[in-house]
Design an enzyme around this catalytic site. Sequence first.
Site, PDB file in Angstrom:
ATOM      1  N   GLU A 106       1.101  -0.705  -5.187  1.00 47.79           N
ATOM      2  CA  GLU A 106       0.144   0.532  -5.161  1.00 47.79           C
ATOM      3  C   GLU A 106       1.227   1.431  -5.431  1.00 47.79           C
ATOM      4  OE1 GLU A 106      -3.827   3.155  -3.260  1.00 47.79           O
ATOM      5  OE2 GLU A 106      -1.814   2.335  -2.016  1.00 47.79           O
ATOM      6  N   ASP A 158       0.804  -1.015  -0.174  1.00 46.86           N
ATOM      7  CA  ASP A 158      -0.460   0.058   0.246  1.00 46.86           C
ATOM      8  C   ASP A 158       0.800   1.330   0.104  1.00 46.86           C
ATOM      9  OD1 ASP A 158      -2.462   1.008   0.906  1.00 46.86           O
ATOM     10  OD2 ASP A 158      -1.564   2.050   2.707  1.00 46.86           O
TER      11      ASP A 158
END
Length: 817
Positions: free
Chosen positions: A542, A489
């Site tokens: 990401e 993330d």
Amino acid sequence: MTPLDPTGRPTRPVPATFLAGTSERAEAREADERRRADGPPAAETTGSGASGPEASGSDTSGSGAPSFGAPGSDVPSDVPADTPLGALRLPEAPLPPAEVDRLVSGQHHDPHALLGAHPVHGGTAIRVLRPFAERVVVETDQGPAELTHQQGGLFTGLLVGDELPDYTLLVAYPGGEPLRQHDGYRTPPTLGELDLHLISEGRHEQLWQALGSHVRTVDGVTGTAFAVWAPNAVGVRLIGDFNHWDGTGHPMRSLGSSGIWELFVPGLAEGTTYKYEIHTRQGWVLDKADPLARAAQCPPGTASVVTSSAYRWQDGEWMAHRARAAHHRAPMSVYELHLASWRPDLTSYRAIAEELPGYLKELNFTHVEFMPVMEHPFGGSWGYQVSGYYAPTARLGSPDDFRYLVDTLHRHGIGVIVDWVPAHFPKDDFALARFDGEPLYEPADPLRAEHPDWGTLEFDYGRTEVRNFLVANAVYWCEEFHIDGLRVDAVASMLYLDYSREGGAWTPNQFGGRENLDAASFLQEMNATVYRRCPGVITIAEESTAWDGVTRPTDAGGLGFGLKWNMGWMHDSLVYMSKEPVHRKYHHNEITFSMVYAYSENYILPISHDEVVHGKQALVSKMPGDWWQQRANHRAYLGFMWSHPGKQLLFMGQEFAQGAEWHHEQGPQWWVLDEQWPAHADHQGVRRLVRDLNRVYRDTPALWELDTTPDGFRWLDGGAAEDNLLSYVRHAADGTPLVAVCNFSPVIRHGHRVGLPSLGGREQLWEEVLNTDAETYGGSGVGNSRPIKAEPVEWNGQPRSAELILPPLATLWLRPA
């Protein structure tokens, strides 16, 4: 944080009898000293002589319980003959009062040098720290001997003899029967020199096996070993349910320059809750959860939990297949979900395991991606503010329960990806923030420590031990829980020092640039380590910027990820789809631009949770027009997405076109699929489409085999902006084609000619393998039902072509018949 007031009383709420340094305790100690000076009462001067069985930490009340007055077999010659054996006191082995003060105040770096058994002149000094105990007796092969209380709960004695004896302790507390205990302070460190060397080098790739809490047997004694990294602490003590959260009797020892503090506690078993009481150089006392705890209390509880795994995996076939996987040349269709809200009525990992695998199999997804499952204090963070990096959240069960869920998915042929959050962590007092009173896991520079978007702290990627903590954590999830992929993330926030920071609010790197070179180096190390240790695992970034080489191998200077979320495709294509069809011609480049850079990285196309929350609307609700047109646009978009180069990811609820945004307390709107819901057939139709998209995708190598090379894609017509049309061909490694045609206009187009690749010597026949406007999906049923014969008419750069009927707001897939 827990400051001390001038009396030395910690401000955290604990029972009054356990408050160190208070006047109440002082009075109690004075009374205790007076009682001890008067000697034991008459009832205690006799005993049965029974030693009883060893039962570490157990209550020995009842028949056969040992008694303190049991005589020893050897009596020093200078003891008068008429001395009652039960009252025998061996010579003391006292410590300097200053040393005792440091010990009982929790500020001694090496309590093992004082406590336990130590050879001294005349025999063996036995010293035991048992605050609040009335009496402590040492039992050896020669019999029992009562220790003398010196001060602050420290009991001492001298056993004659040339060898260090084996012994157990009998400890009596007010109002209770004596307890038989082993002495943990006579054991050597449970961390070896190799562990300490690897930790200091930042190369302990199985760090969780060295630090944290572990049920172990040491010298024949079963208990739990604890170890924690706190290099700036002046003292560390263990607190938990076993000592009423008072650490006076459980100081830990420092293992030198490693910064590790260690303690073995006999008798502590799985299920024990604990924390570390850290005494800082600033005079504060902090109660901290274990950063390496492999289980934690269910929030709002914040303690760590001793755990051991007894799980037996049954996914050997899956793991063997995974080790040979070639993800870039294989189908990957990912269903993203939030475990706690996917089905709110399923409140455990095991209950979810009974439902989720079948649902994913029905819809033909190859993988599932869980939003972070690591322990987190606030449910509204969805798991992205992690407090326990090594502990699956206790909200849904134990670590072995989570293993059962992963195992069950594997046995159903579903790969498991978990979101991983090394970008930031919360500031909660019990967790990583200022762990030992000073910046430790976070940078000391406040301009680098604060994450401006989420009110959290960033990791210090330049610190060896912090990198080791994170790299080992990535390995941990893959090795201990058989996780098949890590989606990392917020990578962009890690890579740029000025991320979300205004000018002057950030510190440049040593070259004056904005790149966080330490973070880039850490990501390279993490990826290289995971791929080396865990064959078949894939890492996914990401990353929302144009950082060069995110998925390039580390030996070629890249970050080393296997895949990267294509945030540009997601943003541009949704902008296009949100426009009314009459305006789409002005945004045509936004639906085609992704192919300009499609092979710069290895991509996955995400329609994730981030796109269906916080006012962004559910996917179907982003679409223009009435309900029929919204669903048609939704279906056409999914057909485009599944045929575009790259893997694909879809968030829960979007597979059946729910109309509301996702909420973590409510989950998907499953009721729209019930027959009682007026539009249930519309939602069922969209779900059938997703099922068939995944089935045809999985069975068609042209849609995934050459995802990462330009040989797998060719435009037929990417410039028909006025007509809102796209057409392109995908190729398998053997050249087998699939043609996709997207009509993003609400009109039917009859006789629209589309170029088709030659099929060589085969009959030039094509069939419509998928049509998002089919009636079974809730569409109008317009299409090409009969085999399509390719005519020898050159078109769109192809040697053959055919006239097609293009349904409104629909995507067609054609394959050789």
